[in-house]
Motif scaffolding. Structure first.
Motif, short mmCIF file in Angstrom:
data_model
loop_
_atom_site.label_atom_id
_atom_site.label_comp_id
_atom_site.label_asym_id
_atom_site.label_seq_id
_atom_site.Cartn_x
_atom_site.Cartn_y
_atom_site.Cartn_z
N PRO A 85 -29.67 31.94 13.92
CA PRO A 85 -28.59 32.17 12.94
C PRO A 85 -29.10 32.38 11.50
CG PRO A 85 -28.57 29.89 13.73
CD PRO A 85 -29.55 30.64 14.58
N ARG A 86 -30.23 31.71 11.15
CA ARG A 86 -30.73 31.83 9.76
C ARG A 86 -31.21 33.25 9.47
NH1 ARG A 86 -28.07 28.96 9.62
NH2 ARG A 86 -27.97 26.72 9.65
N SER A 87 -32.10 33.77 10.33
CA SER A 87 -32.65 35.09 10.04
C SER A 87 -31.56 36.17 10.18
CB SER A 87 -33.85 35.40 10.94
OG SER A 87 -33.45 35.38 12.29
N PHE A 88 -30.63 35.94 11.10
CA PHE A 88 -29.52 36.88 11.26
C PHE A 88 -28.65 36.91 10.00
CE2 PHE A 88 -25.30 37.77 13.55
CZ PHE A 88 -25.50 39.14 13.53
N MET A 89 -28.34 35.70 9.50
CA MET A 89 -27.50 35.61 8.30
C MET A 89 -28.19 36.24 7.09
SD MET A 89 -25.63 32.28 6.92
CE MET A 89 -25.88 31.85 5.24
N GLN A 90 -29.50 35.98 6.95
CA GLN A 90 -30.23 36.56 5.82
C GLN A 90 -30.24 38.08 5.91
OE1 GLN A 90 -33.87 34.41 6.31
NE2 GLN A 90 -33.03 32.54 5.40
N GLY A 91 -30.39 38.61 7.15
CA GLY A 91 -30.36 40.06 7.34
C GLY A 91 -29.01 40.64 6.95
N VAL A 92 -27.93 39.99 7.40
CA VAL A 92 -26.57 40.45 7.05
C VAL A 92 -26.38 40.40 5.53
CG1 VAL A 92 -24.10 39.90 7.25
CG2 VAL A 92 -25.56 39.72 9.27
N ASP A 93 -26.85 39.32 4.92
CA ASP A 93 -26.73 39.15 3.48
C ASP A 93 -27.46 40.26 2.72
OD1 ASP A 93 -25.91 37.97 1.16
OD2 ASP A 93 -27.50 36.45 1.12
N ARG A 94 -28.69 40.58 3.20
CA ARG A 94 -29.47 41.62 2.50
C ARG A 94 -28.82 42.99 2.58
NH1 ARG A 94 -34.07 38.35 3.71
NH2 ARG A 94 -34.18 39.06 5.88
N VAL A 95 -28.46 43.42 3.82
CA VAL A 95 -27.90 44.77 3.93
C VAL A 95 -26.53 44.88 3.27
CG1 VAL A 95 -29.20 45.41 6.00
CG2 VAL A 95 -26.91 44.43 6.25
N SER A 96 -25.78 43.75 3.23
CA SER A 96 -24.43 43.83 2.64
C SER A 96 -24.44 43.85 1.12
CB SER A 96 -23.56 42.68 3.15
OG SER A 96 -24.05 41.45 2.67
N THR A 97 -25.65 43.77 0.53
CA THR A 97 -25.76 43.84 -0.94
C THR A 97 -25.11 45.14 -1.45
OG1 THR A 97 -27.88 42.73 -0.75
CG2 THR A 97 -27.40 43.72 -2.88
#
Length: 375
Positions: free
Chosen positions: A269-281
């Protein structure tokens, strides 16, 4: 009345009660906090907005018992600015309250205690106890999904109800808490506490949930819960919080929990959330849409924004079904991932238009449903 209270004690008590008081009030008494100095050496503080009432008892040296009401926010601001460690002497008589601490002296206008409305008298029929940590978990894992749309007022809170849930050892009595805004659903299931058997289905309002969560940080043991179809009361030791319940019918949310989603994706969940956070910038404020292309053991997250450009990131995952694409609101997805405490999350998918089920595993207390978006 006349009482002396340590500044830190007064400030802590006032910080709890003043947050119930609305900043703008058409009824002057509702801007006030009730101070009731009692002969046993306690000062009772009480505030209400007519839907929610908080009643807190703090230690004080009482020279003269009595009660009055005074502006909650003004008294709180004064207590905040008084010197640390000071003793605060409070005296009230003839429509005035005098506050003395060190060299500082304030005189405030008061309103009579008889005008102060009390919404919460008398016993409530259903009574049980919940560990403070359980209540914290229930709130933390559901409150982000509470609706803020006033038109659907019956979704503006956490729905609590009891049920018998089938399991490996037969039916287990449980207490369920659910919240939804129509786009996502959060549900937590805990063992049913003794005394909750005949409990009515209730919807606890958003403001009560927020105030209760603040108070729970200072409670270690259990919280006494008592309720009727129209009111709920939480006994937190020093403080008692009473609230009217939302008068409405919560929808049958079990119908939207998918049971036949056969595509299973397992992720960190951590790396997935960070990925979602980065692309949604680069996602626009209006849509916040992120596309998830799911393929064997990898997920490609991407965002396309007409104004800002594109972003993509690959995230590892465990997936063995047919490849397909689905879109989600990135903020809703991150809100759910934020609640996952373990190092693995299960995402149960069906197709690009069907609700998606997210949970840690089939044993976890919490379960989340997220509606997809067209991307």
């Amino acid at each position: 009345m006349k009482a002396t209270i340590e500044r830190a004690t007064l400030l802590k008590g006032l910080s709890h009660v003043q947050s119930v008081v609305e900043r703008r009030n058409t009824i002057p008494i509702l801007s006030n906090v009730l101070l009731d100095a009692q002969a046993g050496g306690t000062l009772r503080l009480m505030a209400t907005d007519l839907d929610l009432q908080i009643d807190e008892t703090i230690a004080a040296a009482v020279d003269q018992p009595g009660a009055t009401t005074v502006s909650a926010h003004t008294l709180f601001d004064i207590a905040r600015k008084l010197p640390e460690g000071s003793q605060v002497e409070v005296t009230a008589a003839e429509g005035r309250m005098t506050i003395v601490a060190g060299r500082a002296r304030f005189t405030l206008a008061t309103l009579p205690r008889d005008d102060f409305p009390v919404i919460a008298e008398g016993e409530l029929p259903t009574v049980f106890e919940l560990p403070a940590n359980t209540l914290k978990a229930i709130i933390d894992k559901t409150r982000f999904a509470i609706s803020t749309e006033e038109t659907r007022y019956y979704l503006n809170g956490i729905f609590l109800h009891v049920a018998d849930e089938g399991g490996p050892g037969g039916a287990q009595p449980v207490l369920k808490a659910a919240a939804t805004d129509g786009h996502r659903l959060a549900r937590v299931t805990v063992p049913r506490p003794d005394g909750a058997e005949a409990m009515p289905d209730v919807i606890v309002p958003r403001k009560c949930v927020a105030e209760l969560r603040k108070l729970l940080d200072e409670v270690d043991g259990s919280v006494g819960v008592s309720l009727s179809p129209s009111k709920i009361r939480f006994d937190l030791g020093q403080a008692i919080l009473t609230s009217k319940l939302i008068d409405g019918t919560f929808p049958d949310y079990s119908r939207v929990i998918p049971v036949a989603n056969d595509k299973l994706l397992k992720l960190d969940p951590r790396s997935f959330m960070q990925g979602v956070d980065r692309v949604s910038t680069i996602a626009t404020e209006k849509t916040r849409a992120v596309k998830m292309a799911v393929d064997r053991d990898k997920i490609t997250l991407s965002v396309t924004s007409p104004e800002n450009g594109t972003a993509a990131e690959e995230v590892p995952g465990d997936y063995a079904s047919m490849p397909f694409e689905i879109g989600f609101n990135s903020r809703y997805l991150m809100d759910i991932l934020n609640q996952i405490e373990g190092d693995m999350v299960e995402v149960h998918l069906a197709d690009a238009a069907a609700p998606t089920l997210i949970r840690e595993n089939d044993q976890s207390q919490a379960l989340y449903v997220l509606m997809p978006m067209r991307v």
